[in-house]
Design an enzyme around this catalytic site. Sequence first.
Site, mmCIF file in Angstrom:
data_model
loop_
_atom_site.group_PDB
_atom_site.id
_atom_site.type_symbol
_atom_site.label_atom_id
_atom_site.label_comp_id
_atom_site.label_asym_id
_atom_site.label_seq_id
_atom_site.Cartn_x
_atom_site.Cartn_y
_atom_site.Cartn_z
ATOM 1 N N ASN A 14 2.440 1.427 4.128
ATOM 2 C CA ASN A 14 2.796 0.174 4.845
ATOM 3 C C ASN A 14 2.604 0.304 6.357
ATOM 4 O OD1 ASN A 14 5.713 -1.936 5.394
ATOM 5 N ND2 ASN A 14 3.658 -2.605 4.927
ATOM 6 N N CYS B 159 0.865 -1.188 0.000
ATOM 7 C CA CYS B 159 0.000 0.000 0.000
ATOM 8 C C CYS B 159 0.899 1.236 0.000
ATOM 9 C CB CYS B 159 -0.966 -0.015 1.170
ATOM 10 S SG CYS B 159 -0.185 -0.035 2.789
ATOM 11 N N CYS C 41 -1.077 0.843 7.367
ATOM 12 C CA CYS C 41 -2.504 0.543 7.554
ATOM 13 C C CYS C 41 -2.904 -0.735 6.810
ATOM 14 C CB CYS C 41 -3.385 1.703 7.099
ATOM 15 S SG CYS C 41 -3.095 3.252 7.977
ATOM 16 N N ARG C 42 -3.170 -0.613 5.506
ATOM 17 C CA ARG C 42 -3.789 -1.722 4.778
ATOM 18 C C ARG C 42 -2.881 -2.926 4.580
ATOM 19 N NH1 ARG C 42 -5.344 1.959 -0.151
ATOM 20 N NH2 ARG C 42 -3.391 2.888 0.637
ATOM 21 N N SER C 43 -1.651 -2.693 4.111
ATOM 22 C CA SER C 43 -0.817 -3.872 3.791
ATOM 23 C C SER C 43 -0.337 -4.637 5.026
ATOM 24 C CB SER C 43 0.325 -3.521 2.825
ATOM 25 O OG SER C 43 1.228 -2.617 3.381
ATOM 26 N N ASP D 88 -8.457 3.512 1.465
ATOM 27 C CA ASP D 88 -7.451 3.924 2.437
ATOM 28 C C ASP D 88 -8.117 4.399 3.733
ATOM 29 O OD1 ASP D 88 -5.215 4.840 3.707
ATOM 30 O OD2 ASP D 88 -4.387 5.786 1.916
HETATM 31 P P1 4NP Z 1 -1.669 2.854 4.045
HETATM 32 O O1 4NP Z 1 -2.242 4.234 4.629
HETATM 33 O O2 4NP Z 1 -1.176 3.151 2.643
HETATM 34 O O3 4NP Z 1 -2.844 1.932 4.057
HETATM 35 O O4 4NP Z 1 -0.540 2.409 4.980
HETATM 36 C C1 4NP Z 1 -1.524 5.442 4.589
HETATM 37 C C2 4NP Z 1 -0.470 5.649 5.450
HETATM 38 C C3 4NP Z 1 0.227 6.853 5.423
HETATM 39 C C4 4NP Z 1 -0.147 7.831 4.516
HETATM 40 C C5 4NP Z 1 -1.205 7.613 3.643
HETATM 41 C C6 4NP Z 1 -1.888 6.411 3.673
HETATM 42 N N1 4NP Z 1 0.564 9.082 4.500
HETATM 43 O O5 4NP Z 1 0.151 9.965 3.713
HETATM 44 O O6 4NP Z 1 1.540 9.234 5.220
#
Ligand code: 4NP
Length: 149
Positions: free
Chosen positions: A11, A8, A13-15, A123
Amino acid sequence: MKKIIFVCLGNICRSPMAEMMMRELISERNLDQDIQVESRSTSTYEIGNSPHLGAIKELKRQGVPIVEHQAKQITTTDFNDADLIIGMDEQNIYDLEQMSPTEDWFKIHLAYEALGKKEDIQDPWYDHKFDRTYRQLTEVLPIWLEKLN
Ligand code: 4NP
């Protein structure tokens, strides 16, 4: 030994949720010696950071074992080593294709492709709906496991 890597943007949240949920499915099926699972980011934003507290809380609520994790960005070695590279949304797929050697493009898939859909695993970074992430992942993970096995 087969290897699947979930990817994702951050790295955190989702992954990592996908990784920990898939580890549980693998262990329930006694496939630990056959299938390796990891997760990575496309971006550098969160490198070294722990999973989001909301992700950990949702996994605990659902009884998924928590595994120690620090965010890592995907590397060329990862592209070479993996059998499947599963992105959570269309932007992840676009970024992965930019980052990977062309000979590894065939490994890259959108998570919902397992169900023949072009939808995103949305997300939860913005709205903190980690229960939605969990639910969406439960739809697709068993199918990716079958494809690997
Ligand atoms: P992820 O979520 O891609 O599911 O881990 C996010 C984590 C951090 C950010 C965006 C989405 N960020 O903008 O820092």
